[in-house]
Design a protein around this motif. Structure first.
Motif, short mmCIF file in Angstrom:
data_model
loop_
_atom_site.label_atom_id
_atom_site.label_comp_id
_atom_site.label_asym_id
_atom_site.label_seq_id
_atom_site.Cartn_x
_atom_site.Cartn_y
_atom_site.Cartn_z
N CYS A 1 -33.74 10.42 -34.44
CA CYS A 1 -35.13 10.51 -33.99
C CYS A 1 -35.89 11.52 -34.84
O CYS A 1 -35.32 12.21 -35.69
CB CYS A 1 -35.18 10.90 -32.53
N GLY A 2 -37.20 11.63 -34.59
CA GLY A 2 -38.03 12.52 -35.36
C GLY A 2 -37.60 13.97 -35.30
O GLY A 2 -37.84 14.74 -36.25
N CYS B 1 -33.53 12.85 -27.94
CA CYS B 1 -34.80 12.70 -28.63
C CYS B 1 -35.92 13.33 -27.81
O CYS B 1 -35.81 13.46 -26.59
CB CYS B 1 -35.11 11.23 -28.88
N GLU C 1 -37.99 6.76 -27.76
CA GLU C 1 -37.84 6.71 -29.21
C GLU C 1 -36.40 6.33 -29.56
O GLU C 1 -35.46 7.05 -29.23
CB GLU C 1 -38.20 8.06 -29.83
N ARG D 1 -34.91 4.90 -32.98
CA ARG D 1 -35.17 4.44 -34.34
C ARG D 1 -34.09 3.47 -34.81
O ARG D 1 -32.90 3.65 -34.52
CB ARG D 1 -35.32 5.62 -35.29
N TYR E 1 -39.62 4.95 -41.34
CA TYR E 1 -40.10 6.10 -40.56
C TYR E 1 -40.47 7.29 -41.44
O TYR E 1 -40.57 8.41 -40.96
CB TYR E 1 -39.02 6.49 -39.54
N THR F 1 -38.80 8.92 -43.74
CA THR F 1 -37.76 9.94 -43.83
C THR F 1 -36.82 9.61 -44.97
O THR F 1 -36.93 8.54 -45.61
CB THR F 1 -36.94 10.02 -42.52
N THR G 1 -43.51 4.64 -37.38
CA THR G 1 -43.36 5.98 -36.79
C THR G 1 -44.04 6.09 -35.44
O THR G 1 -43.52 6.74 -34.53
CB THR G 1 -43.93 7.04 -37.76
#
Length: 376
Positions: free
Chosen positions: A167-168, A176, A181, A183, A200, A202, A227
């Protein structure tokens, strides 16, 4: 290939306008619509939890049983698994409905978040770091499929893997920041000769796009920034609906396997189902051991009229050879079709070499999973 229809399930969301979209699509394209909305054929389902091979086999998580079983949230009929299977057979032509355990940390329990059919024989599976997040249950589900089911060509399913990115915040579900979320790079969409892949922004994106390009030669691979929408529990496949052509020329083929030198004793018979509403005028097998040198064409013969199977034979090649091939069909109407649809830029391929067996890896994985899940 006879006719195009639309099947409308009861949508498993409280979104009335979404639930009426199938009628709008059917009217727009002027195609017939059939509904699983009235007892005893009422069925709650969602496209993100359904994948089919075009030959009567489909995959889902057991969410479809929960949402249609006794005491279900939606108030539809209490269907047994046999009832669900019968509805899917009657409306969708599914005779092998493979259902896997839901993943503990996937909030929507849709298989498109971690799995995709690349063709009739190949499963693309999301790959978590070992022992992390939904990885153990996903591996158990994969083992269940491989141990209990074959493709419609009576072969073992091929398995490709692609990373499941964190995740972010750098963690994996359920750690997360947003519980929805999740991904994924499997939640992709085929649009003719292009594949749209969620990305995303990254460092993992380049690896995932390169993997897609490796798996699907000849296709355009395009990343789409997801995203923002991934925080709502889905990516590209979740928000799109493919529309089939009105005049399909269908080619289905079980790709030939790699061979060891000891197995390389005969010529290589290539069979394919080739169908069109007007009938098939001819089919051609094109093959080569060097794509830069071009392909040689072999006429295919209708060897099984009942099942529309056409066949041709590639001559035996030396050990170490790689054989590339594709199939072309021409309908009586004049329509042409190829498989893979990106041929000759894309192709089927097999090689004669010392095949590296994954049997030991699968055995080790099986033992590991049995220790975690004594009764998977």
């Amino acid at each position: 290939v006879d006719s195009l229809i639309l099947v409308d399930w009861i949508y498993n969301r409280n979104r009335p306008r979404d639930d009426t979209i199938p009628e709008t699509i059917a009217n727009y394209f002027d195609i017939s619509i059939y509904n699983t909305t009235a007892a005893p054929m009422d069925l709650v389902n969602t496209g993100g939890n359904f994948m089919a091979d075009g030959l009567g086999t489909a995959f889902a998580s057991k969410l479809v049983l929960e949402e249609n079983g006794p005491g279900n949230f939606w108030g539809d009929s209490n269907h047994s698994e046999e009832d669900v299977d019968q509805i899917m057979s009657d409306f969708m032509g599914i005779d092998e409905y493979i259902k896997m355990e839901v993943l503990p940390f996937d909030g929507i329990n849709h298989i498109d978040m971690h799995m995709k059919l690349l063709d009739e024989q190949t499963l693309l599976i999301g790959d978590f770091p070992e022992g992390i997040s939904d990885g153990p249950q996903l591996e158990a589900n994969l083992l269940y499929v491989l141990d209990n089911f074959k493709t419609k060509f009576d072969t073992d399913f091929r398995v490709e893997r692609i990373i499941q990115p964190p995740c972010g915040n750098g963690n994996y579900p359920p750690q997360c920041s947003n519980p929805f979320e999740y991904r994924t790079y499997t939640n992709a969409l085929f649009v003719n000769k292009t594949i749209l892949v969620p990305i995303y922004n990254t460092q993992y994106d380049d690896e995932a796009l390169a993997k897609w390009a490796e798996m699907m030669p000849g296709y355009k691979i395009r990343g789409i920034d997801c995203t923002q929408i991934i925080n709502s529990g889905g990516a590209i496949h979740c928000i799109t609906k493919e529309v089939g052509v009105h005049d399909p020329l269908w080619i289905a083929h079980g790709e030939l396997p790699d061979l060891t030198p000891s197995e390389n004793t005969d010529d290589y018979v290539v069979d394919a189902i080739v169908k069109h509403q007007s009938g098939i005028n001819s089919a051609t097998l094109s093959w080569t051991i060097d794509t830069l040198a071009g392909y040689a064409d072999l006429p295919m013969t209708l060897t099984n009229a009942d099942d529309a199977i056409w066949s041709a034979t590639i001559p035996n090649q030396e050990d170490g050879a790689e054989i590339f091939y594709y199939i072309t069909g021409e309908a009586n109407s004049g329509k042409m079709g190829v498989r893979p649809i990106v041929a000759p830029d894309g192709y089927f391929k097999f090689e004669i070499n010392n095949v590296v067996s994954t049997e030991n890896e699968l055995t080790q994985s099986s033992q590991f999973l049995k220790e975690i899940f004594p009764n998977p």
